[in-house]
Design an enzyme around this catalytic site. Structure first.
Site, PDB file in Angstrom:
ATOM      1  CB  CYS A  82      -0.973  -0.036   1.168  1.00  0.00           C
ATOM      2  SG  CYS A  82      -2.298   1.188   1.018  1.00  0.00           S
ATOM      3  CG  HIS A 185      -3.988  -3.411   2.879  1.00  0.00           C
ATOM      4  ND1 HIS A 185      -3.042  -2.937   3.757  1.00  0.00           N
ATOM      5  CD2 HIS A 185      -4.576  -2.325   2.339  1.00  0.00           C
ATOM      6  CE1 HIS A 185      -3.070  -1.617   3.750  1.00  0.00           C
ATOM      7  NE2 HIS A 185      -3.981  -1.216   2.891  1.00  0.00           N
ATOM      8  CD  GLU A 187      -1.918  -6.063   5.329  1.00  0.00           C
ATOM      9  OE1 GLU A 187      -1.447  -6.419   4.235  1.00  0.00           O
ATOM     10  OE2 GLU A 187      -2.129  -4.865   5.613  1.00  0.00           O
TER      11      GLU A 187
END
Lengths: 203, 251
Positions: A82, A185, A187
């Site tokens: 990001c 993202h 994650e």
């Protein structure tokens, strides 16, 4: 070789979720702003949510700019997420003009309010893999990833690895030598995101 | 293309899920982490946790829970319920929440929106609006729907958008719990008034209701609680239905 993952801590956004994802995959990761840790790490991750200008100012204040650049030059595996992807470019148009790390030629621009109805770009969007690489192993083209951003990168060299369509196409991932960076993202992108993180470590 | 999102909502009281706990295959049906994992497996796009514990101990327990969820779930999740100060937001985000939803506190002190958006980024701030039709206008209710604020819901939506909210969670109190479909008119009016995503809530019974709120009101996301717990309306089957109707969903 022991896998030492350093998640670079420069006070921007929630870094814990990146560490949590690596831990869940069975790796140990350390959130750190320490020069020695960065030097000793085998993998560097630069995450981040927030403003480009603040982020660069913080990296400078903490003396992290050169350690990051040195690690990249040395050929250490590097992942930008990001804002951590955007910081790799030369400039951002946020608040007029801000200088980045300048690893990649190109700039960071805001979605055009005249074209894009909803800013930020929040949610799940599919990506088109432009250059298949080890990071995408086992990930199908057009898989969905979680995005959360108002700015995007415009590379001026041939490094785009994936594109995303949000009121027009923008660069979703870049890859060059030891560096991989994504606007989304991983994650927070469920199985595909975890697969990408695992591929990054194992490739 | 951006996908429409399906968001299951879990009401938490004293660290247990209290509404719609009909999963038979879970050892502890009320365990929020186990339920969150199940929704994660079923391709929920996001999770919403609403903490309805009413005790002074609440903050500590919810923070621990948020931490545990963030270690096990790799999709975005929001936490709301009783968030009244900047420090509450800070603590929830630090414990691993991706977004924090604010309701009554924002009506009492709208500046908390500006402050929070500036400090943590707009994308982390969800403003929850509970609206009810009174006469011929929609009004905002606070304190879990108990108090009529007298504020026009459409005006309020515009204000929270202008103050920097990243998303609006819009609940129709008239529809909530009725299983008669979302409030299309209200949702559509709010969607047209702001340039941030609107999460529709209240009234969902089945996949057709979700299709309707996406197609007719153009909501960015549909939130529901109990309907996802039943086998025939699991998230995957709802998404398959939506996809068959030409709606872009993550499958």
């Amino acid at each position: 070789m022991e896998k030492k993952i350093a998640v670079i801590d420069y006070g921007m956004g929630n870094l814990k979720n990146v560490k949590n994802a690596f831990n869940f995959l069975g790796y140990s990761a350390k959130i750190t702003g320490d020069f020695e840790d960065i030097k000793n790490a085998t993998y560097l991750v630069l995450p981040g949510v927030g403003g480009f200008k603040d982020a660069m100012a913080t990296l400078k204040r903490k003396g992290l700019v050169n350690p990051i650049k040195d690690a990249i030059t040395e050929g250490k595996k590097f992942l930008g997420i990001c804002l951590g992807m955007q910081l790799l470019f030369e400039t951002s148009e946020e608040f007029g003009y801000s200088e980045g790390l300048g690893i990649f030629k190109g700039k960071v621009v805001k979605f055009d309010e005249n074209i894009v109805n909803l800013i930020p770009h929040i949610g799940w969007n599919d990506i088109e893999i432009l250059k298949p690489s080890e990071e995408f192993k086992g990930i199908e083209n057009k898989s969905f990833f979680y995005f959360l951003h108002s700015y995007y990168c415009v590379p001026e060299e041939d490094i785009a690895a994936a594109a995303c369509d949000y009121y027009g196409k923008f660069t979703a991932c870049v890859k060059k030598d030891n560096i991989f960076a994504c606007q989304f993202h991983p994650e927070k992108s469920h199985k595909e995101g975890l697969a990408l993180l695992k591929n990054f470590i194992e490739s | 293309m951006l996908a429409k999102r399906i968001i299951p909502c879990l009401d938490i009281k004293n660290n247990e899920v209290v509404k719609g706990i009909n999963f038979e295959d879970l050892k502890s049906a009320g365990d929020p982490v186990a339920l969150a994992k199940k929704y994660d497996d079923e391709l929920a796009d996001e999770l919403m946790f609403l903490d309805i514990t009413a005790s002074s101990e609440k903050r500590k327990t919810i923070l621990k829970l948020v931490e545990k969820i963030s270690e096990n779930i790799f999709i975005p999740f929001s936490v709301g319920g009783g968030v009244s100060e900047i420090e509450d937001i800070h603590n929830l985000l630090n414990s691993g929440a991706d977004k924090v939803s604010i309701n009554t506190a924002a009506v009492i002190n709208p500046e908390i929106i500006d402050e929070a958006a500036k400090k943590f980024g707009s994308s982390t701030i969800v403003i929850a609006i509970d609206a009810k039709k009174v006469g011929d206008e929609y009004l905002v209710f606070t304190y879990g729907g108990k108090k009529n604020s007298g504020i026009n819901a459409i005006q309020w939506a515009k204000e929270v958008y202008n103050r920097g909210a990243g998303e609006i969670l819009l609940t129709s109190m008239d529809k909530d719990g009725t299983k008669s479909g979302y409030e299309i008119n209200l949702t559509s009016m709010v969607v047209r008034s702001v340039k941030i995503p609107v999460i529709a809530s209240g009234g969902a019974r089945d996949a057709k209701d979700i299709e309707e709120v996406f197609v007719k009101a153009d909501a960015g996301a549909a939130l529901a609680a109990s309907i996802f717990h039943y086998e025939n309306s699991g998230i995957i089957s709802i998404k398959k239905y939506l996809k068959s109707k030409g709606i872009n969903v993550r499958l």
